[in-house]
Scaffold this motif. Sequence first.
Motif, short mmCIF file in Angstrom:
data_model
loop_
_atom_site.label_atom_id
_atom_site.label_comp_id
_atom_site.label_asym_id
_atom_site.label_seq_id
_atom_site.Cartn_x
_atom_site.Cartn_y
_atom_site.Cartn_z
N TYR A 117 4.30 7.90 77.64
CA TYR A 117 5.36 7.99 76.64
C TYR A 117 4.70 8.21 75.28
N LEU A 118 5.17 9.23 74.55
CA LEU A 118 4.57 9.60 73.27
C LEU A 118 5.59 9.62 72.15
N ARG A 119 5.11 9.38 70.94
CA ARG A 119 5.85 9.61 69.70
C ARG A 119 5.16 10.79 69.03
N ILE A 120 5.92 11.80 68.70
CA ILE A 120 5.37 12.99 68.05
C ILE A 120 6.02 13.14 66.69
N ILE A 121 5.20 13.24 65.67
CA ILE A 121 5.68 13.46 64.31
C ILE A 121 5.49 14.95 64.02
N TYR A 122 6.56 15.61 63.58
CA TYR A 122 6.50 17.05 63.37
C TYR A 122 7.47 17.50 62.29
N VAL A 123 7.32 18.75 61.89
CA VAL A 123 8.30 19.43 61.04
C VAL A 123 8.60 20.78 61.69
N ARG A 124 9.81 21.24 61.49
CA ARG A 124 10.16 22.57 62.00
C ARG A 124 9.54 23.63 61.10
N ASP A 125 9.03 24.66 61.72
CA ASP A 125 8.53 25.82 60.98
C ASP A 125 9.69 26.76 60.72
N ASP A 126 9.68 27.41 59.58
CA ASP A 126 10.74 28.37 59.27
C ASP A 126 10.59 29.66 60.08
N TYR A 127 9.36 30.04 60.32
CA TYR A 127 9.12 31.30 61.02
C TYR A 127 7.91 31.14 61.92
N PRO A 128 7.93 31.60 63.13
CA PRO A 128 9.07 32.19 63.82
C PRO A 128 10.08 31.13 64.23
N ALA A 129 11.25 31.60 64.62
CA ALA A 129 12.30 30.67 65.03
C ALA A 129 11.82 29.85 66.22
N ASP A 130 12.32 28.63 66.31
CA ASP A 130 11.98 27.73 67.41
C ASP A 130 10.49 27.40 67.44
N SER A 131 9.91 27.16 66.27
CA SER A 131 8.50 26.78 66.22
C SER A 131 8.35 25.47 65.45
N PHE A 132 7.27 24.77 65.74
CA PHE A 132 7.07 23.43 65.23
C PHE A 132 5.64 23.24 64.77
N PHE A 133 5.48 22.50 63.67
CA PHE A 133 4.16 22.10 63.18
C PHE A 133 3.99 20.63 63.55
N ILE A 134 3.07 20.36 64.46
CA ILE A 134 2.84 19.01 64.97
C ILE A 134 1.82 18.33 64.07
N ILE A 135 2.24 17.23 63.46
CA ILE A 135 1.36 16.49 62.56
C ILE A 135 0.48 15.53 63.34
N THR A 136 1.11 14.71 64.18
CA THR A 136 0.35 13.78 65.00
C THR A 136 1.17 13.37 66.20
N ALA A 137 0.51 12.73 67.15
CA ALA A 137 1.18 12.21 68.34
C ALA A 137 0.41 10.97 68.79
N ILE A 138 1.16 9.93 69.14
CA ILE A 138 0.53 8.70 69.61
C ILE A 138 1.28 8.19 70.83
N GLU A 139 0.58 7.45 71.66
CA GLU A 139 1.19 6.86 72.83
C GLU A 139 1.99 5.64 72.43
N LEU A 140 3.19 5.52 72.99
CA LEU A 140 4.01 4.34 72.75
C LEU A 140 3.45 3.17 73.53
N ARG A 141 3.43 2.03 72.91
CA ARG A 141 2.89 0.82 73.56
C ARG A 141 3.89 -0.32 73.43
N ASP A 142 3.79 -1.27 74.31
CA ASP A 142 4.46 -2.55 74.29
C ASP A 142 5.87 -2.53 73.68
N ASN A 143 6.03 -3.09 72.48
CA ASN A 143 7.36 -3.26 71.88
C ASN A 143 8.07 -1.93 71.65
#
Length: 94
Positions: free
Chosen positions: A55-81
């Motif tokens: 299970y992951l948490r992904i922090i991102y922003v949508r890119d304006d171009y091209p459509a349906d694209s994403f800039f992934i800032i970071t991702a971490i595994e969900l733990r415990d709580n």
Amino acid sequence: MDFRFYIDPATDQPHIYNHDVEEYEVEDVMRNALEDRPARNNTREALGQTRGGRYLRIIYVRDDYPADSFFIITAIELRDNELRALRRRQRRRR
């Protein structure tokens, strides 16, 4: 879907590698997110499960171009709580 990843200047590698997350895992979650909600500083967070079961948490922003694209800032595994809270919210939705 197109994905770009934040490159850590110290390592010249995607920042997600610092958290032992691979690109394909990010794609798994982004394509089938259990939750996608606003986060801080005009970012969004997607929470979900990879095909491998993590299970992951992904922090991102949508890119304006091209459509349906994403800039992934970071991702971490969900733990415990955090993981228990996600599962609880998913049970309530059913």
